[in-house]
Design a protein around this motif. Structure first.
Motif, short mmCIF file in Angstrom:
data_model
loop_
_atom_site.label_atom_id
_atom_site.label_comp_id
_atom_site.label_asym_id
_atom_site.label_seq_id
_atom_site.Cartn_x
_atom_site.Cartn_y
_atom_site.Cartn_z
N MET A 1 -31.15 3.87 15.70
CA MET A 1 -31.85 2.59 15.72
C MET A 1 -33.13 2.83 16.51
SD MET A 1 -30.67 -1.14 17.23
CE MET A 1 -29.34 -1.41 16.09
N GLN A 2 -34.26 2.58 15.88
CA GLN A 2 -35.54 2.89 16.48
C GLN A 2 -35.67 2.33 17.90
OE1 GLN A 2 -38.90 1.51 14.19
NE2 GLN A 2 -40.13 3.23 14.87
N ARG A 3 -36.06 3.18 18.85
CA ARG A 3 -36.28 2.84 20.26
C ARG A 3 -35.03 2.39 21.00
NH1 ARG A 3 -40.47 0.65 17.52
NH2 ARG A 3 -39.69 -1.46 17.70
N VAL A 4 -33.83 2.51 20.37
CA VAL A 4 -32.62 2.00 21.01
C VAL A 4 -31.49 3.02 21.02
CG1 VAL A 4 -30.90 0.14 21.02
CG2 VAL A 4 -33.23 -0.36 20.33
N ILE A 5 -31.13 3.58 19.86
CA ILE A 5 -29.92 4.40 19.73
C ILE A 5 -30.20 5.63 18.88
CG2 ILE A 5 -27.56 4.47 18.80
CD1 ILE A 5 -27.53 1.38 19.19
N SER A 6 -29.67 6.77 19.33
CA SER A 6 -29.64 7.97 18.50
C SER A 6 -28.36 8.71 18.87
CB SER A 6 -30.87 8.84 18.76
OG SER A 6 -30.81 9.98 17.92
N TYR B 1 -35.41 -1.07 12.57
CA TYR B 1 -35.38 0.09 11.70
C TYR B 1 -34.14 0.89 12.07
CZ TYR B 1 -36.24 4.36 9.23
OH TYR B 1 -36.07 5.43 8.39
N MET B 2 -33.27 1.15 11.08
CA MET B 2 -32.00 1.84 11.32
C MET B 2 -31.80 2.91 10.26
SD MET B 2 -29.74 -1.61 11.99
CE MET B 2 -28.21 -0.80 12.37
N GLU B 3 -31.09 3.97 10.66
CA GLU B 3 -30.69 5.02 9.74
C GLU B 3 -29.22 5.30 9.98
OE1 GLU B 3 -33.06 8.52 10.29
OE2 GLU B 3 -34.95 7.44 9.97
N LEU B 4 -28.49 5.53 8.90
CA LEU B 4 -27.08 5.90 8.98
C LEU B 4 -26.85 7.00 7.95
CD1 LEU B 4 -24.20 5.45 10.05
CD2 LEU B 4 -23.93 3.68 8.31
N THR B 5 -26.30 8.13 8.41
CA THR B 5 -26.00 9.25 7.53
C THR B 5 -24.57 9.68 7.76
OG1 THR B 5 -28.30 9.99 7.62
CG2 THR B 5 -26.68 11.60 6.86
N PRO C 1 -18.97 1.14 20.16
CA PRO C 1 -20.14 0.39 20.63
C PRO C 1 -21.23 1.38 21.07
CG PRO C 1 -18.13 -0.46 21.63
CD PRO C 1 -17.78 0.83 20.95
N LEU C 2 -22.48 1.08 20.69
CA LEU C 2 -23.60 1.97 21.02
C LEU C 2 -24.69 1.19 21.74
CD1 LEU C 2 -23.82 3.85 17.62
CD2 LEU C 2 -22.71 4.63 19.71
N PRO C 3 -25.47 1.82 22.60
CA PRO C 3 -25.37 3.21 23.00
C PRO C 3 -24.13 3.47 23.85
CG PRO C 3 -27.20 2.15 24.16
CD PRO C 3 -26.60 1.14 23.24
N PHE C 4 -23.67 4.73 23.82
CA PHE C 4 -22.49 5.11 24.60
C PHE C 4 -22.75 4.87 26.08
CE2 PHE C 4 -21.55 8.11 21.00
CZ PHE C 4 -20.41 7.45 20.60
N LEU D 1 -22.87 -5.51 26.25
CA LEU D 1 -24.32 -5.30 26.22
C LEU D 1 -24.76 -4.38 25.08
CD1 LEU D 1 -24.86 -4.76 30.05
CD2 LEU D 1 -25.14 -6.88 28.75
N ARG D 2 -23.86 -4.11 24.18
CA ARG D 2 -24.13 -3.16 23.10
C ARG D 2 -25.28 -3.63 22.22
NH1 ARG D 2 -19.41 -6.04 21.47
NH2 ARG D 2 -19.72 -7.05 19.45
N LYS D 3 -25.95 -2.67 21.61
CA LYS D 3 -27.03 -2.93 20.67
C LYS D 3 -26.54 -2.79 19.24
CE LYS D 3 -29.97 -3.38 23.98
NZ LYS D 3 -30.42 -4.69 24.37
N GLY D 4 -25.45 -2.05 19.07
CA GLY D 4 -24.89 -1.85 17.75
C GLY D 4 -23.47 -1.32 17.85
N VAL D 5 -22.77 -1.31 16.73
CA VAL D 5 -21.43 -0.74 16.66
C VAL D 5 -21.38 0.13 15.41
CG1 VAL D 5 -18.95 -1.19 16.44
CG2 VAL D 5 -20.38 -2.74 17.78
#
Length: 174
Positions: A160-165, A112-116, A74-77, A83-87
């Motif tokens: 995730m823009q403005r949320v997770i890196s 807007y999301m990026e995954l590498t 679950p993210l952000p750590f 309350l997570r924004k993404g997994v």
């Protein structure tokens, strides 16, 4: 009279087939849904999988056949999982040395999301795959080898823009 095939019947048949396949692979994984969970998965991941079966199944099917859930982060750590924004889902194929990632969007709005995903720890190096864009459901799947240049490790970078890196390195040695 027109015969209409029920998608529920098809889904039930597919689930039964996959569960049967998972049962024959019991030495390698346990099933909490129609996608097996790797034996090496943490207790947190196993519990998370039990309480989030539809998401585990959807992400696993996006990766394709023979993948097992290795971790769910679950993210952000540091945020309560509710309350997570993404997994960030990390799936592996133990026999072929391949990893697949899905970055699930839990915000309910397009982001807007990026995954590498890359072998080793060098994000942006050779052997990486990426998925970028505005997604309502998830970014990915992205694939990489679990055999990095200095050992058995790989990295998935989620943004995730403005949320997770966050960048997460998986595997035993690097």
């Amino acid at each position: 009279m027109k015969h209409v095939r029920s998608s529920v019947g098809i889904t039930a048949a597919m689930v039964a087939m996959l569960l049967t396949f998972g049962a024959t692979q019991a030495v390698a994984a346990t099933s909490v849904s129609d996608v097996p969970v790797a034996k090496s998965a943490s207790a947190f991941t196993k519990d998370f999988a039990k309480s989030n079966q539809p998401a585990i199944s959807r992400a696993g099917h996006a990766c394709g056949g023979n993948y097992q859930l290795a971790s769910a982060d679950p993210l952000p750590f540091g945020v309560d999982p509710k309350l997570r924004k993404g997994v960030l889902y990390n799936y592996i194929t133990p026999d072929s040395g391949s990893a697949c990632a899905i970055f699930d969007n839990n915000t309910g709005v397009r982001q807007y999301m990026e995954l590498t995903s890359c072998p080793g720890t060098n994000v942006g190096g050779p052997g990486c795959s990426s998925d970028k864009g505005n997604f309502l459901e998830y970014a990915g799947p992205t694939y990489t080898s679990t055999k990095g240049p200095r050992g058995t490790c790989w990295v998935h970078q989620a943004y995730m823009q403005r949320v997770i890196s966050e960048g997460i390195t998986y595997g035993k040695t690097c």
